[in-house]
Design an enzyme around this catalytic site. Sequence first.
Site, mmCIF file in Angstrom:
data_model
loop_
_atom_site.group_PDB
_atom_site.id
_atom_site.type_symbol
_atom_site.label_atom_id
_atom_site.label_comp_id
_atom_site.label_asym_id
_atom_site.label_seq_id
_atom_site.Cartn_x
_atom_site.Cartn_y
_atom_site.Cartn_z
ATOM 1 C CB SER A 119 -1.048 -0.066 1.036
ATOM 2 O OG SER A 119 -1.884 1.172 1.080
ATOM 3 C CG HIS A 156 -5.698 -0.541 -1.307
ATOM 4 N ND1 HIS A 156 -5.394 -1.602 -0.660
ATOM 5 C CD2 HIS A 156 -5.108 0.394 -0.750
ATOM 6 C CE1 HIS A 156 -4.525 -1.473 -0.033
ATOM 7 N NE2 HIS A 156 -4.448 -0.097 0.142
#
Length: 223
Positions: A119, A156
């Site tokens: 991330s 994501h």
Amino acid sequence: MQLHLFSSPGKGDIRYILNACRPYLAAAADPLVAYLPAASWRSNWLAYTEKAFAGLGKVAYLDTETMSLAAMQAVLARAACLYVSGGNTYLLNHRLHQTGLWEVIRQRVLDGLPFIGFSAGAILCGPNILTTNDMNLCATTHFTGLNLVAYNFDAHFPADEAAREQQTDWLLDYHAYHANPILALQDGAYLSVDQGGVEVRQGLCWLIEKGQARRQLSLGIVP
């Protein structure tokens, strides 16, 4: 240079991170993972991370809020790998630039320290962090990433096609001012980077280039 970049750390755990770190820790006489959770303002997840790495190596927490730059440099000098976890990319980058750790990490990684990040940790590796989905809650003026690869990253990336189209439209705005391509990673995706280039090792990843339609990448070296 050895990068292992993920959108998500595992399936309800951090198994992807552990698997990427395992070879480096197994090869070290005194296995130590430098753990940098500077993207988080809520929790450092230290106890969880120490438990997850039990039997693989010792976890050394890099605390940008309390440790001196010299102390953090000393940890990185002994580490078999660096693990940068997720959270807010702007906060992560702000803390690294404010402490001077940004330059230290970039040079250590270029010198061969394996970098494992998910991330925010993955997004940090691009030329800049402007394609993150996060809010600039710390009002940082530091947007330059580690610039270890030519691609920007988006983590994501949605699994739903309608949501993917909406996210793609949003990301295309980046190309109004920047020409470099974007790699958008769905949760579960895994990219590795070494002298051979950028390779999609697992999961779904899309390439978004200026003036071109988004395309899904096959497993293997990114063309």
